[in-house]
Scaffold this active site. Structure first.
Site, PDB file in Angstrom:
ATOM      1  N   ASP A  86      -6.258  -3.743  -6.571  1.00 32.53           N
ATOM      2  CA  ASP A  86      -6.505  -4.304  -5.251  1.00 32.53           C
ATOM      3  C   ASP A  86      -6.841  -3.150  -4.316  1.00 32.53           C
ATOM      4  O   ASP A  86      -6.036  -2.224  -4.158  1.00 32.53           O
ATOM      5  CB  ASP A  86      -5.267  -5.053  -4.746  1.00 32.53           C
ATOM      6  CG  ASP A  86      -4.791  -6.111  -5.736  1.00 32.53           C
ATOM      7  OD1 ASP A  86      -5.651  -6.755  -6.358  1.00 32.53           O
ATOM      8  OD2 ASP A  86      -3.568  -6.280  -5.887  1.00 32.53           O
TER       9      ASP A  86
ATOM     10  N   ASP B  89      -2.222 -19.572  -6.061  1.00 29.73           N
ATOM     11  CA  ASP B  89      -1.299 -18.594  -5.491  1.00 29.73           C
ATOM     12  C   ASP B  89      -0.056 -19.332  -5.018  1.00 29.73           C
ATOM     13  O   ASP B  89      -0.142 -20.289  -4.236  1.00 29.73           O
ATOM     14  CB  ASP B  89      -1.945 -17.865  -4.307  1.00 29.73           C
ATOM     15  CG  ASP B  89      -3.080 -16.949  -4.749  1.00 29.73           C
ATOM     16  OD1 ASP B  89      -3.324 -16.854  -5.958  1.00 29.73           O
ATOM     17  OD2 ASP B  89      -3.716 -16.346  -3.858  1.00 29.73           O
TER      18      ASP B  89
END
Length: 241
Positions: free
Chosen positions: A131, A8
């Site tokens: 998500d 990330d």
């Protein structure tokens, strides 16, 4: 079961968030390119890259530069998501050499663009990241309610022609509390799509518990913080699966 290490990116560095909160950022590595090469050397067959600045609508060109460097230096395929809001964004990262792009907010707010992208690039180049918090889809860096359940979105994008989703339980992401196995299997089973599990892997036991989900279509899992924190090595995980 394919294990996919996550990198990330925020301001060009490798970080992890806790439950998607950008104020809870911990930097783990200043050199994401070296980390990508290390994962490849340890046996990874895919990499998962996320542009967190893009996801938070705070574009940072340094992240795209890092993605370009990683793609050019590794020999394994890379999937990428975060801040892909248009066909132009998709074209840019595909031209960088990304093997699979991950659509999140776009899949909720502009399904017509998803349809157009499928016509241009085909389903192998696209996946949808779902998500969810308490079963509800969250968008725009996990800050907005997407107005539908995770299963509804999975079934909807499946109807458009998407073949793979990446399902993340936000409550577990970065918490090292284990995968939401029941919900992940349910979405795979009810949608008929291929599913990559994400969020919460904390131990080799979590990966072992995920194995039976392959029967439902869960064929891969993203691992991030557990590797950064040294809970296990990538080599140990690969040996177990």
């Amino acid at each position: 079961m394919i294990i996919i290490p996550a990198i990330d990116l925020r301001s060009g560095r490798c970080v992890r968030l806790t439950q998607g909160r950008k104020q809870d950022t911990k930097v783990y590595d200043e050199d994401p390119v070296a980390l990508a090469l290390r994962y490849q050397a340890e046996g990874a067959t895919w990499l998962h890259l996320v542009d967190l600045d893009g996801a938070f609508s705070d574009p940072n060109s340094d992240n795209r530069r890092v993605v370009s460097e990683i793609v050019s230096q590794v020999k394994i395929p890379v999937q990428f998501g975060g801040g892909l809001r248009s066909l132009a964004d998709l074209q840019q990262v595909i031209e960088l050499g990304v093997s699979r792009t991950i659509l999140g907010t776009l899949a909720v707010e502009a399904p017509d663009i998803v349809t157009a992208a499928l016509r241009l690039y085909g389903p192998k180049k696209l996946a949808v990241g779902i998500d969810a918090r308490d079963g509800r889809v969250m968008t725009r860096g996990w800050n907005s309610d997407g107005g539908q359940s995770a299963l509804e979105l999975a079934q909807g994008v499946g109807g458009l022609g998407i073949e793979r989703i990446i399902y993340t339980d936000i409550a577990r992401d970065g918490m090292l509390s284990g995968i939401n196995l029941e919900q992940t299997r349910l979405i795979a089973r009810e949608s008929g799509l291929k599913v990559t599990a994400s969020g919460g892997v904390s131990s080799l036991a979590d990966l072992e518990q995920l194995k039976p989900a392959n029967e439902d279509g869960v064929d891969s899992v993203i691992v991030g913080k557990a590797l950064y924190e040294g809970r296990f090595t990538l080599a140990e995980a690969l040996a177990g699966l």
